[in-house]
Design an enzyme around this catalytic site. Structure first.
Site, PDB file in Angstrom:
ATOM      1  N   THR A 158     -15.436 -41.040 119.274  1.00 12.20           N
ATOM      2  CA  THR A 158     -15.833 -39.983 118.331  1.00 12.20           C
ATOM      3  C   THR A 158     -17.274 -40.257 117.896  1.00 12.20           C
ATOM      4  OG1 THR A 158     -14.717 -41.209 116.554  1.00 12.20           O
ATOM      5  CG2 THR A 158     -13.515 -39.374 117.556  1.00 12.20           C
ATOM      6  N   LYS A 184     -11.418 -47.131 120.358  1.00 13.57           N
ATOM      7  CA  LYS A 184     -12.436 -46.344 119.677  1.00 13.57           C
ATOM      8  C   LYS A 184     -12.318 -46.624 118.193  1.00 13.57           C
ATOM      9  CE  LYS A 184     -12.171 -43.035 117.554  1.00 13.57           C
ATOM     10  NZ  LYS A 184     -12.029 -42.708 116.083  1.00 13.57           N
ATOM     11  N   THR A 195      -5.006 -50.296 113.786  1.00  7.93           N
ATOM     12  CA  THR A 195      -6.435 -50.061 113.689  1.00  7.93           C
ATOM     13  C   THR A 195      -6.867 -48.910 114.572  1.00  7.93           C
ATOM     14  OG1 THR A 195      -8.612 -51.045 113.930  1.00  7.93           O
ATOM     15  CG2 THR A 195      -6.971 -51.742 115.485  1.00  7.93           C
ATOM     16  N   GLU A 281     -20.114 -46.948 111.572  1.00 11.37           N
ATOM     17  CA  GLU A 281     -21.045 -45.820 111.460  1.00 11.37           C
ATOM     18  C   GLU A 281     -22.320 -46.227 110.741  1.00 11.37           C
ATOM     19  OE1 GLU A 281     -17.827 -42.156 111.635  1.00 11.37           O
ATOM     20  OE2 GLU A 281     -18.439 -42.943 109.679  1.00 11.37           O
ATOM     21  N   ASN A 407     -21.542 -39.177 107.844  1.00  8.44           N
ATOM     22  CA  ASN A 407     -20.339 -38.597 107.244  1.00  8.44           C
ATOM     23  C   ASN A 407     -20.624 -37.336 106.446  1.00  8.44           C
ATOM     24  OD1 ASN A 407     -17.795 -40.333 107.724  1.00  8.44           O
ATOM     25  ND2 ASN A 407     -19.463 -41.800 107.490  1.00  8.44           N
ATOM     26  N   THR A 412     -20.152 -30.963 111.383  1.00 10.72           N
ATOM     27  CA  THR A 412     -21.159 -30.086 111.960  1.00 10.72           C
ATOM     28  C   THR A 412     -21.877 -30.746 113.110  1.00 10.72           C
ATOM     29  OG1 THR A 412     -22.761 -30.879 110.317  1.00 10.72           O
ATOM     30  CG2 THR A 412     -21.535 -28.856 109.810  1.00 10.72           C
TER      31      THR A 412
END
Length: 412
Positions: A158, A184, A195, A281, A407, A412
């Site tokens: 992702t 992932k 997880t 991230e 985030n 979008t």
């Protein structure tokens, strides 16, 4: 009891163990046609299976189906889509079951031998059309090669910045056996039972109950010890399939071979923990907290996870700031009854080590040296509680400006 503790890394990911093929294709769940969004893993034989799932009270429809299909302890295929979590989606449960029927037809196996998984945005509607087109294409593309594993690892991503896979070889009863993995996970990582999405294959042989016992032993020490952002995902899943095609005798708890298998599984799990936490991230640094001298294992694990979960400490690591007081603060609010007065802290990387705290107080150090140590990509936080023999590890990442950007724009 003597067990093997050195394992040979090898290419191939989930296709390294004998009897497994994989594929990844674009089926249309994602609008970007350059991004694969459907992965398929198939075993040559019916496999013993084991799994652990999220403890979130809200969980994806595929988890309900997985529990049903693994009730007998066996499976033969795993079907994974990215781009939509199939959580709180209208008709999501029936859609998950329908995807298993489609996969079963494409592979010539019972639908009940297919284990589904999904990842992506929560609460979005899904349709069966992408699966109806993509599953036959994935079945046709299956390959028992490193390329097959990489394609599947890519299709389940992702916000990950790179595919995650690993495999090792070891001996069971003198016979070479292998464990492979793909995963992932980049955000919404703070598991309490499993997880993200992580799939393991092995050509070792084991009854389902023995396989589950091994997985359930490894998960608390590894996958439960990751934290990127404190959010427990609705879809966290770890699955393990065992083909038995290496020809070794079935594993039995309490034997040397079983302990070797658990050690190999731990080796793979720890590698994947580092991959997942380091790719958090927006992350620029992997954080590994190693706790020693704890009065018991529960305390050791809790302290390690408190440190890498601390928002203030994560921000300090982003800024290469040796703010060791934030480590002590995180230790101090960790649940449990233990003494912190003998705590010492060292910050370590490939650039060196700085001793910053002794007996829960400042140990004089050079700020310039600390900044040099903390400028590295991987930082180790060494905590010695001085209060026992138990030890544990936990993995996390720094907190950066980009985490909020990613985030804020996720849908979008």
């Amino acid at each position: 009891m003597s067990t093997q503790t050195e394992f040979t890394a090898l290419p191939g990911g989930i296709c390294a163990p004998r009897g497994f093929a994989a594929a990844g294709v674009h089926c249309g769940i994602r609008r970007n046609q350059q991004k694969p969004d459907l992965a398929l893993i198939r075993a040559e034989v019916r496999c013993a299976g084991a799994a652990c799932y999220t403890t979130n009270k809200v969980y994806g429809a595929p988890i309900t189906v997985d529990r049903e299909h693994l009730a007998d302890g066996y499976a033969r295929a795993i079907l994974v889509n990215s781009g939509n979590a199939n959580t709180c989606a209208p008709g999501g449960l029936e859609l998950a079951r329908q995807t298993c029927r489609l996969a079963g037809e494409a592979l010539g196996i019972p639908a009940e031998d297919v284990l589904p998984a999904s990842t992506g945005v929560i609460g979005q509607p899904m349709t069966i059309e992408p699966f109806a087109a993509g599953i036959p294409a994935a079945a046709a593309a299956l390959a028992a090669t490193p390329a097959g594993s990489l394609a599947a690892a890519t299709a389940i991503m992702t916000t990950d910045t790179h595919p995650k896979e690993y495999a090792v070889e070891f001996l069971l009863g003198g016979k070479p056996c292998r464990i492979g993995a793909i995963a992932k996970g980049s955000g919404m990582i703070h598991p309490n039972m499993a997880t993200m999405l992580l799939f393991l294959t092995t050509d070792a042989a084991a009854d389902p109950a023995v396989l589950q016992a091994a997985l359930s032993r490894v998960v608390p020490a590894t996958f439960n010890q990751i934290s990127v952002d404190g959010d427990t995902s609705t879809n966290d899943t770890v699955m393990l399939l065992a083909s038995g095609l290496a020809g070794a005798a079935p594993l039995a708890e309490g034997t040397d071979d079983y302990e070797t298998f658990v050690a190999a599984l731990t080796c793979v799990a720890e590698h994947m923990c580092r991959e997942l936490a380091g790719d958090g991230e927006g992350a620029t640094k992997l954080l590994e907290c190693r706790v020693t001298g704890a009065p018991d294992l529960q305390t050791a694990r809790a302290v390690a996870k408190s440190v890498i979960h601390s928002t203030l400490f994560k921000a300090a690591m982003f800024g290469a700031d040796a703010n060791w007081g934030r480590v002590l603060c995180a230790i101090g609010y960790t649940p449990g009854d233990f003494d912190v007065s003998r705590t010492s802290v060292r910050l370590q990387s490939d650039a060196g080590e700085v001793f910053v705290c002794e007996n829960a107080a400042l140990h004089p150090y050079s700020e310039e040296e600390a900044a040099r140590v903390l400028a590295e990509r991987e930082i180790r936080i060494l905590v010695d509680l001085g209060d026992g023999e138990a030890a544990a590890k936990a993995w996390g990442c720094d907190l950066t400006y980009d985490y909020v950007k990613i985030n804020g724009d996720y849908r979008t």
